[in-house]
Design a protein around this motif. Structure first.
Motif, PDB file in Angstrom:
ATOM      1  N   HIS A  83       0.833  -1.202   0.000  1.00 14.30           N
ATOM      2  CA  HIS A  83       0.000   0.000   0.000  1.00 14.30           C
ATOM      3  C   HIS A  83       0.872   1.258   0.000  1.00 14.30           C
ATOM      4  O   HIS A  83       0.634   2.207  -0.746  1.00 14.30           O
ATOM      5  N   VAL A  84       1.920   1.234   0.812  1.00 17.74           N
ATOM      6  CA  VAL A  84       2.834   2.376   0.907  1.00 17.74           C
ATOM      7  C   VAL A  84       3.679   2.481  -0.359  1.00 17.74           C
ATOM      8  O   VAL A  84       3.882   3.583  -0.897  1.00 17.74           O
ATOM      9  N   ALA A  85       4.157   1.343  -0.848  1.00 19.60           N
ATOM     10  CA  ALA A  85       4.957   1.349  -2.075  1.00 19.60           C
ATOM     11  C   ALA A  85       4.144   1.852  -3.261  1.00 19.60           C
ATOM     12  O   ALA A  85       4.655   2.577  -4.128  1.00 19.60           O
ATOM     13  N   ALA A  86       2.861   1.481  -3.317  1.00 19.57           N
ATOM     14  CA  ALA A  86       1.996   1.937  -4.403  1.00 19.57           C
ATOM     15  C   ALA A  86       1.835   3.454  -4.374  1.00 19.57           C
ATOM     16  O   ALA A  86       1.840   4.107  -5.429  1.00 19.57           O
ATOM     17  N   PHE A  87       1.717   4.026  -3.182  1.00 22.18           N
ATOM     18  CA  PHE A  87       1.628   5.485  -3.062  1.00 22.18           C
ATOM     19  C   PHE A  87       2.893   6.125  -3.626  1.00 22.18           C
ATOM     20  O   PHE A  87       2.833   7.116  -4.371  1.00 22.18           O
ATOM     21  N   GLY A  88       4.055   5.545  -3.307  1.00 21.87           N
ATOM     22  CA  GLY A  88       5.302   6.066  -3.851  1.00 21.87           C
ATOM     23  C   GLY A  88       5.364   5.948  -5.357  1.00 21.87           C
ATOM     24  O   GLY A  88       5.823   6.866  -6.057  1.00 21.87           O
ATOM     25  N   ALA A  89       4.901   4.813  -5.900  1.00 20.79           N
ATOM     26  CA  ALA A  89       4.905   4.629  -7.355  1.00 20.79           C
ATOM     27  C   ALA A  89       4.012   5.664  -8.040  1.00 20.79           C
ATOM     28  O   ALA A  89       4.369   6.201  -9.099  1.00 20.79           O
ATOM     29  N   LEU A  90       2.864   5.963  -7.437  1.00 14.14           N
ATOM     30  CA  LEU A  90       1.967   6.949  -8.038  1.00 14.14           C
ATOM     31  C   LEU A  90       2.555   8.351  -7.979  1.00 14.14           C
ATOM     32  O   LEU A  90       2.291   9.183  -8.859  1.00 14.14           O
ATOM     33  N   LEU A  91       3.357   8.634  -6.965  1.00 12.55           N
ATOM     34  CA  LEU A  91       4.052   9.921  -6.938  1.00 12.55           C
ATOM     35  C   LEU A  91       5.063  10.011  -8.080  1.00 12.55           C
ATOM     36  O   LEU A  91       5.264  11.082  -8.667  1.00 12.55           O
ATOM     37  N   LEU A  92       5.682   8.872  -8.421  1.00 13.49           N
ATOM     38  CA  LEU A  92       6.593   8.863  -9.571  1.00 13.49           C
ATOM     39  C   LEU A  92       5.813   9.009 -10.876  1.00 13.49           C
ATOM     40  O   LEU A  92       6.304   9.631 -11.834  1.00 13.49           O
ATOM     41  N   VAL A  93       4.614   8.478 -10.929  1.00 11.13           N
ATOM     42  CA  VAL A  93       3.748   8.690 -12.097  1.00 11.13           C
ATOM     43  C   VAL A  93       3.394  10.162 -12.215  1.00 11.13           C
ATOM     44  O   VAL A  93       3.446  10.759 -13.298  1.00 11.13           O
ATOM     45  N   GLN A  94       3.027  10.753 -11.092  1.00 10.67           N
ATOM     46  CA  GLN A  94       2.636  12.160 -11.086  1.00 10.67           C
ATOM     47  C   GLN A  94       3.770  13.074 -11.549  1.00 10.67           C
ATOM     48  O   GLN A  94       3.545  14.070 -12.244  1.00 10.67           O
ATOM     49  N   SER A  95       5.002  12.709 -11.202  1.00 10.65           N
ATOM     50  CA  SER A  95       6.150  13.537 -11.594  1.00 10.65           C
ATOM     51  C   SER A  95       6.661  13.217 -12.990  1.00 10.65           C
ATOM     52  O   SER A  95       7.609  13.855 -13.464  1.00 10.65           O
ATOM     53  N   GLY A  96       6.053  12.213 -13.652  1.00  9.96           N
ATOM     54  CA  GLY A  96       6.442  11.888 -15.015  1.00  9.96           C
ATOM     55  C   GLY A  96       7.558  10.872 -15.135  1.00  9.96           C
ATOM     56  O   GLY A  96       7.981  10.547 -16.255  1.00  9.96           O
ATOM     57  N   VAL A  97       8.041  10.357 -14.013  1.00 12.79           N
ATOM     58  CA  VAL A  97       9.104   9.355 -14.064  1.00 12.79           C
ATOM     59  C   VAL A  97       8.557   8.026 -14.580  1.00 12.79           C
ATOM     60  O   VAL A  97       9.227   7.316 -15.328  1.00 12.79           O
ATOM     61  N   LEU A  98       7.334   7.692 -14.185  1.00 10.40           N
ATOM     62  CA  LEU A  98       6.678   6.470 -14.627  1.00 10.40           C
ATOM     63  C   LEU A  98       5.360   6.803 -15.305  1.00 10.40           C
ATOM     64  O   LEU A  98       4.808   7.889 -15.107  1.00 10.40           O
ATOM     65  N   ASN A  99       4.850   5.844 -16.090  1.00 13.39           N
ATOM     66  CA  ASN A  99       3.520   5.939 -16.678  1.00 13.39           C
ATOM     67  C   ASN A  99       2.793   4.634 -16.374  1.00 13.39           C
ATOM     68  O   ASN A  99       3.348   3.550 -16.576  1.00 13.39           O
ATOM     69  N   LEU A 100       1.571   4.747 -15.879  1.00 19.83           N
ATOM     70  CA  LEU A 100       0.847   3.555 -15.456  1.00 19.83           C
ATOM     71  C   LEU A 100       0.685   2.529 -16.566  1.00 19.83           C
ATOM     72  O   LEU A 100       0.700   1.318 -16.313  1.00 19.83           O
ATOM     73  N   ASP A 101       0.521   2.986 -17.779  1.00 23.26           N
ATOM     74  CA  ASP A 101       0.179   2.069 -18.862  1.00 23.26           C
ATOM     75  C   ASP A 101       1.319   1.835 -19.847  1.00 23.26           C
ATOM     76  O   ASP A 101       1.108   1.373 -20.961  1.00 23.26           O
ATOM     77  N   THR A 102       2.538   2.116 -19.396  1.00 25.07           N
ATOM     78  CA  THR A 102       3.727   1.841 -20.199  1.00 25.07           C
ATOM     79  C   THR A 102       4.288   0.465 -19.828  1.00 25.07           C
ATOM     80  O   THR A 102       4.246   0.053 -18.667  1.00 25.07           O
ATOM     81  N   ASP A 103       4.806  -0.244 -20.818  1.00 23.68           N
ATOM     82  CA  ASP A 103       5.407  -1.552 -20.583  1.00 23.68           C
ATOM     83  C   ASP A 103       6.579  -1.412 -19.618  1.00 23.68           C
ATOM     84  O   ASP A 103       7.404  -0.502 -19.742  1.00 23.68           O
ATOM     85  N   VAL A 123       3.745  -6.342 -20.001  1.00 19.77           N
ATOM     86  CA  VAL A 123       3.180  -6.069 -18.678  1.00 19.77           C
ATOM     87  C   VAL A 123       3.334  -4.590 -18.379  1.00 19.77           C
ATOM     88  O   VAL A 123       4.378  -3.999 -18.681  1.00 19.77           O
ATOM     89  N   THR A 124       2.318  -3.980 -17.788  1.00 18.96           N
ATOM     90  CA  THR A 124       2.368  -2.554 -17.482  1.00 18.96           C
ATOM     91  C   THR A 124       2.570  -2.313 -15.985  1.00 18.96           C
ATOM     92  O   THR A 124       2.360  -3.199 -15.153  1.00 18.96           O
ATOM     93  N   VAL A 125       2.930  -1.079 -15.657  1.00 24.44           N
ATOM     94  CA  VAL A 125       3.074  -0.675 -14.256  1.00 24.44           C
ATOM     95  C   VAL A 125       1.736  -0.840 -13.534  1.00 24.44           C
ATOM     96  O   VAL A 125       1.675  -1.311 -12.395  1.00 24.44           O
ATOM     97  N   ARG A 126       0.649  -0.452 -14.184  1.00 19.37           N
ATOM     98  CA  ARG A 126      -0.679  -0.590 -13.593  1.00 19.37           C
ATOM     99  C   ARG A 126      -0.949  -2.046 -13.198  1.00 19.37           C
ATOM    100  O   ARG A 126      -1.493  -2.326 -12.122  1.00 19.37           O
ATOM    101  N   GLN A 127      -0.587  -2.972 -14.054  1.00 17.79           N
ATOM    102  CA  GLN A 127      -0.846  -4.386 -13.778  1.00 17.79           C
ATOM    103  C   GLN A 127      -0.029  -4.892 -12.589  1.00 17.79           C
ATOM    104  O   GLN A 127      -0.501  -5.730 -11.824  1.00 17.79           O
ATOM    105  N   LEU A 128       1.184  -4.391 -12.436  1.00 18.15           N
ATOM    106  CA  LEU A 128       1.958  -4.744 -11.246  1.00 18.15           C
ATOM    107  C   LEU A 128       1.252  -4.256  -9.990  1.00 18.15           C
ATOM    108  O   LEU A 128       1.095  -4.999  -9.018  1.00 18.15           O
ATOM    109  N   LEU A 129       0.832  -3.006  -9.998  1.00 20.64           N
ATOM    110  CA  LEU A 129       0.183  -2.408  -8.831  1.00 20.64           C
ATOM    111  C   LEU A 129      -1.114  -3.118  -8.474  1.00 20.64           C
ATOM    112  O   LEU A 129      -1.472  -3.233  -7.297  1.00 20.64           O
ATOM    113  N   ALA A 130      -1.825  -3.606  -9.484  1.00 22.56           N
ATOM    114  CA  ALA A 130      -3.153  -4.193  -9.279  1.00 22.56           C
ATOM    115  C   ALA A 130      -3.138  -5.711  -9.157  1.00 22.56           C
ATOM    116  O   ALA A 130      -4.188  -6.330  -9.033  1.00 22.56           O
TER     117      ALA A 130
END
Length: 460
Positions: A83-103, A123-130
């Protein structure tokens, strides 16, 4: 009533029979349940989005001493780490470092995911998180100090690793399968994408901004804290874990050390973000964190979701060798509750605490008039369900089954008296009620027989 007075009273009368879903006269104090289940220590915190927090410890940290558990005692947060790691990953998405739907292959440089034939799946980042990437079915048991492999070895299944290599084993995106291996890949991906050690990355991204000062993904933390501020883990029956705890190189999946007070800070911040009031995470990404990725499912991006009418709560549970825990927020009331134990036998005790919180904070909804619910509903393949009113009570009968009187809950739900079945009637804008059946985390929709749905609605 303030949290302290309220919860001291509630913890004195916890329900032993929580599996029924209904209040029971069979109650016990927290201390009695701790004795019954041989749970040495429990820590609990309750907080509100306005900043009010109450926290307390019960029992002892374990080991040779009888040091009392306090609100500052650190426990293994187990799968709440996700849960905590996912919050961190979404902060990286928000800053443009990651994209949820990128391989994920776009970000991984030190290791690459493959299937059993050696091919790289999409496999996408979103699929890892979910947990929908279809990766190896793995639960991490941890390692004795000095014997833990590196994360790279965990991914490869090499060295002293006790789990198989992480592989793609199901069709990516086709279904949900909870597995820690998803978050081991996510951990490596975040490290590769930022060129920063994971524990350092999470400290700067999440823990420091949220003032989670008693939390860390560093596996040396329990050795570095004063011994009286670390809860030592226990197997079922009260047997202590040799060395006190296990080391978890799979930090994103199961390696966080924390306190209930710190865990509240995260869940309350996500609640603020969903309301558009967070300075860390924007509303759209926070909403994604609370949106099931499989329709009708119970998991979103790093978050366990219960969005049933009258039961809305979001958060995560966890179990490591020696520990159990949960942290949830009831968003309609702006209240979060977290509890942690230093025992594998803590589940029943935690279930009683969570049931108490549900009854205290879950949204209450007005029940529709009984007459609006009656009639025949059709499930998949024309499977009939008949709802009627008999002597002022709602009755339920399914194909070839005898009618039963449904048990009404104050929040608008109905329970089958003999089955693990929950029934809800959802009003629509200009149509009769839709009937939803909830069984073992699966929601099925039955529509009035006068309607002709385009296709069956069965959601895992």
């Amino acid at each position: 009533m303030e949290f302290s007075q309220d919860w001291i009273k509630l913890l004195g009368r916890l329900d032993r029979q929580v599996s029924s879903g209904r209040p029971s006269p069979d109650t016990a104090a927290l201390s009695e349940l701790m004795t019954s289940y041989q749970v040495p220590g429990v820590s609990i915190a309750v907080g509100h989005v306005d900043g009010r927090v109450w926290a307390a410890g019960y029992g002892v940290t374990g080991g040779e001493s009888s040091t009392p558990v306090t609100a500052d005692t650190a426990f293994a947060a187990c799968s709440i780490s996700k849960h905590v790691a996912a919050f961190g990953a979404l902060l990286l998405v928000q800053s443009g470092v990651l994209n949820l739907d990128t391989d994920i292959g776009e970000y991984l440089t030190s290791w690459h995911l493959r299937d059993r034939a050696g091919r790289r799946p999409g496999v996408t980042v979103r699929q890892l998180l979910a947990h929908t990437a279809g990766l190896s079915d793995t639960w991490y048991r941890g390692y004795a100090a000095g014997r833990a492999p590196s994360l790279r070895q965990v991914l490869e299944g090499s060295g002293s690793t006790t789990t198989p290599p992480v592989r793609s084993t199901l069709l990516p995106g086709s279904r949900f399968r909870y597995s820690g291996s998803h978050y081991s890949v996510l951990q490596q991906l975040m490290v590769d994408a930022t060129a920063t050690p994971f524990e350092e990355l999470m400290r700067t991204l999440v823990l420091q901004p949220l003032a989670m000062d008693d939390s860390s993904f560093d596996q040396q933390v329990p050795h570095q804290r004063p011994p009286q501020l670390v809860a030592r883990g226990h197997h079922g029956g009260g047997t202590g874990i040799p060395g006190g705890w296990r080391v978890q190189p799979e930090a994103a999946a199961a390696g966080l050390w924390s306190t209930p007070t710190d865990l509240l800070r995260l869940d309350l911040e996500i609640a603020r973000a969903v309301a558009g009031e967070s300075k860390l995470l924007d509303r759209d990404l926070a909403t994604e964190m609370w949106t099931p990725q499989i329709p009708g499912g119970s998991y979103s991006l790093g978050t366990e979701v219960d969005d049933r009418a009258g039961r809305r709560r979001f958060g995560h549970t966890g179990q490591n060798v020696g520990y159990t825990c949960f942290s949830y927020v009831w968003p309609d009331n702006g209240i979060a509750v977290a509890a942690m134990t230093n025992s594998e036998d803590g589940w029943e005790l935690l279930a009683s605490i969570r049931a108490t919180a549900d009854r205290r904070y879950a949204t209450r909804i007005a029940a529709a008039p009984l007459g609006d619910m009656t009639g025949r509903y059709l499930l998949h393949d024309g499977y009939p369900i008949d709802i009627a009113v008999t002597d002022g009570q709602l009755t339920f009968s399914a194909a070839a089954q005898q009618p039963v009187v449904l048990l009404a809950e104050p929040d608008g739900r109905y329970l089958h008296p003999g089955l693990d079945l929950e029934v809800r009637f959802l009003p629509t804008h200009d149509q009769p009620c839709v009937l939803e059946l909830w069984q073992e985390g699966v929601t099925q929709t039955a529509r009035p027989a006068t309607e002709q749905p385009e296709s069956p609605s069965i959601h895992p």
